[in-house]
Motif scaffolding. Structure first.
Motif, PDB file in Angstrom:
ATOM      1  N   ALA A  92       0.852  -1.209   0.000  1.00 33.62           N
ATOM      2  CA  ALA A  92       0.000   0.000   0.000  1.00 33.62           C
ATOM      3  C   ALA A  92       0.878   1.247   0.000  1.00 33.62           C
ATOM      4  O   ALA A  92       0.638   2.181  -0.764  1.00 33.62           O
ATOM      5  CB  ALA A  92      -0.921  -0.003   1.218  1.00 33.62           C
ATOM      6  N   PHE A  93       1.913   1.243   0.827  1.00 31.79           N
ATOM      7  CA  PHE A  93       2.747   2.444   0.956  1.00 31.79           C
ATOM      8  C   PHE A  93       3.352   2.839  -0.392  1.00 31.79           C
ATOM      9  O   PHE A  93       3.303   3.999  -0.787  1.00 31.79           O
ATOM     10  CB  PHE A  93       3.839   2.223   2.004  1.00 31.79           C
ATOM     11  CG  PHE A  93       4.628   3.465   2.291  1.00 31.79           C
ATOM     12  CD1 PHE A  93       4.078   4.485   3.045  1.00 31.79           C
ATOM     13  CD2 PHE A  93       5.907   3.631   1.784  1.00 31.79           C
ATOM     14  CE1 PHE A  93       4.786   5.659   3.306  1.00 31.79           C
ATOM     15  CE2 PHE A  93       6.632   4.795   2.030  1.00 31.79           C
ATOM     16  CZ  PHE A  93       6.065   5.807   2.796  1.00 31.79           C
ATOM     17  N   PHE A  94       3.884   1.837  -1.115  1.00 27.32           N
ATOM     18  CA  PHE A  94       4.547   2.168  -2.377  1.00 27.32           C
ATOM     19  C   PHE A  94       3.534   2.437  -3.494  1.00 27.32           C
ATOM     20  O   PHE A  94       3.714   3.355  -4.287  1.00 27.32           O
ATOM     21  CB  PHE A  94       5.560   1.088  -2.754  1.00 27.32           C
ATOM     22  CG  PHE A  94       6.757   1.137  -1.840  1.00 27.32           C
ATOM     23  CD1 PHE A  94       7.656   2.202  -1.916  1.00 27.32           C
ATOM     24  CD2 PHE A  94       6.961   0.174  -0.858  1.00 27.32           C
ATOM     25  CE1 PHE A  94       8.733   2.297  -1.046  1.00 27.32           C
ATOM     26  CE2 PHE A  94       8.042   0.260   0.019  1.00 27.32           C
ATOM     27  CZ  PHE A  94       8.931   1.325  -0.082  1.00 27.32           C
ATOM     28  N   THR A  95       2.436   1.667  -3.518  1.00 27.61           N
ATOM     29  CA  THR A  95       1.428   1.885  -4.564  1.00 27.61           C
ATOM     30  C   THR A  95       0.791   3.267  -4.420  1.00 27.61           C
ATOM     31  O   THR A  95       0.583   3.980  -5.407  1.00 27.61           O
ATOM     32  CB  THR A  95       0.323   0.803  -4.467  1.00 27.61           C
ATOM     33  OG1 THR A  95       0.953  -0.465  -4.464  1.00 27.61           O
ATOM     34  CG2 THR A  95      -0.641   0.890  -5.640  1.00 27.61           C
ATOM     35  N   LEU A  96       0.487   3.645  -3.163  1.00 33.03           N
ATOM     36  CA  LEU A  96      -0.221   4.910  -2.951  1.00 33.03           C
ATOM     37  C   LEU A  96       0.666   6.142  -3.168  1.00 33.03           C
ATOM     38  O   LEU A  96       0.172   7.262  -3.182  1.00 33.03           O
ATOM     39  CB  LEU A  96      -0.844   4.927  -1.544  1.00 33.03           C
ATOM     40  CG  LEU A  96      -1.946   3.869  -1.336  1.00 33.03           C
ATOM     41  CD1 LEU A  96      -2.375   3.811   0.129  1.00 33.03           C
ATOM     42  CD2 LEU A  96      -3.160   4.146  -2.224  1.00 33.03           C
ATOM     43  N   GLN A  97       1.968   5.919  -3.356  1.00 33.00           N
ATOM     44  CA  GLN A  97       2.826   7.043  -3.743  1.00 33.00           C
ATOM     45  C   GLN A  97       2.502   7.494  -5.165  1.00 33.00           C
ATOM     46  O   GLN A  97       2.663   8.652  -5.514  1.00 33.00           O
ATOM     47  CB  GLN A  97       4.332   6.669  -3.708  1.00 33.00           C
ATOM     48  CG  GLN A  97       4.836   6.107  -2.411  1.00 33.00           C
ATOM     49  CD  GLN A  97       4.815   7.134  -1.287  1.00 33.00           C
ATOM     50  OE1 GLN A  97       5.032   8.317  -1.509  1.00 33.00           O
ATOM     51  NE2 GLN A  97       4.526   6.674  -0.077  1.00 33.00           N
TER      52      GLN A  97
END
Ligand code: NDP
Length: 253
Positions: A21-26
């Motif tokens: 989630a952290f990397f996708t939502l960037q």
């Protein structure tokens, strides 16, 4: 598969979801609210979406508590009260207070959140009410519990107040967006997310548990990128947006 293996698999999956989630939502903002856009398939009304996706988190932990043998353990009852007080509001009150709850919400997000909430309710309940050594009542005087409970409570107050500030910006559900100026909005663009992150960090500390940590990490991974997306969105859409306001943490970022 036995339930201990299932517990470990789901716990690892929550940490993995947090990283994803952290990397996708960037690069992609979750497509709901001000970031909604076409191309995300079937939609339903936002308030129905919130009710459906949050309900498992409320229900599952109660079922696990009732199925376990800690129903007269005071610390377990306190943990259950903390968790259910949050989810009682988020599931049954928040969706019906929303201004604009008839707006569209992508079903795919509801499905993802429903799966996540089921897993998260399961691992937290399974650990606290069945797998962990039973917490002695002295835990309620332990500095970890006291600090965690203080974080949890202050996070909840900030979250509830900030969502209230947003709600009263709209007189009519059809109204658009305005610049919020009350409470912690004076310092940051998303104090509701700041409160939510504080709440679950407090939960992790108060329970001193891996499932609590997993949920706190996921909440940060999910909401911090969105706080930055919201901050950018405000700046792009309101030329008079207060320049000193930070995105998520007062005075810092
Ligand atoms: P938002 O701040 O995006 O929106 C909350 C509500 O306020 C929506 O009804 C929104 O309307 C309205 N709103 C927002 N900004 C404005 C504005 N400037 N002017 C007028 N109305 C506005 O929050 P979310 O919907 O993302 O989240 C709602 C709650 O759920 C929060 O408390 C959040 O902490 C929690 N949450 C927790 C998560 C977790 O991982 N634990 C994940 C996601 C949310 P509209 O719908 O039209 O945008």
């Amino acid at each position: 598969m036995d339930d201990i293996t299932l517990y470990w698999i789901l716990l690892a999956a929550i940490f993995a979801f947090a990283v994803m989630a952290f990397f996708t939502l960037q690069v992609i903002s979750a497509p709901y609210g001000r970031h909604i856009r076409r191309g995300w398939g079937y939609t339903l009304k936002a308030r129905i979406g919130w009710l459906v996706m949050e309900f498992p988190a409320f229900l599952i932990i109660i079922l696990i508590f009732l199925a376990g043998s800690r129903k007269d353990n005071i610390v377990s009852i306190v943990f259950l009260a903390m968790w259910t007080s949050h989810y009682l509001h988020r599931t049954f009150i928040f969706p019906f207070l929303m201004k604009g709850g008839d707006k569209k919400f992508p079903a795919v997000l509801v499905v993802f959140a429903l799966i996540f909430n089921t897993m998260n309710g399961y691992v937290n309940g399974k650990y606290l009410f069945q797998l962990a050594p039973a917490y002695d009542i002295s835990w309620l005087y332990d500095p970890r519990f006291l600090a965690g409970a203080a974080f949890f409570l202050s996070g909840m107050i900030i979250n509830l107040h900030s969502d209230h500030v947003l709600r009263i910006l709209r007189k009519d559900p059809e109204d658009g967006y305005r610049i919020p100026r009350r409470g912690l909005f004076r310092y940051i663009s998303s104090p509701n997310y700041f409160g939510e992150i504080l709440e679950w960090t407090g939960w992790a500390i108060a329970t001193w548990s891996l499932p609590g940590l997993a949920f706190a990490v996921f909440t940060f991974a999910n909401l911090a990128p969105r706080a930055f997306s919201n901050h950018r969105w405000y700046r792009e859409n309101f030329p008079d947006y207060p320049g000193q306001r930070k995105a998520l943490i007062p005075y810092i970022m």
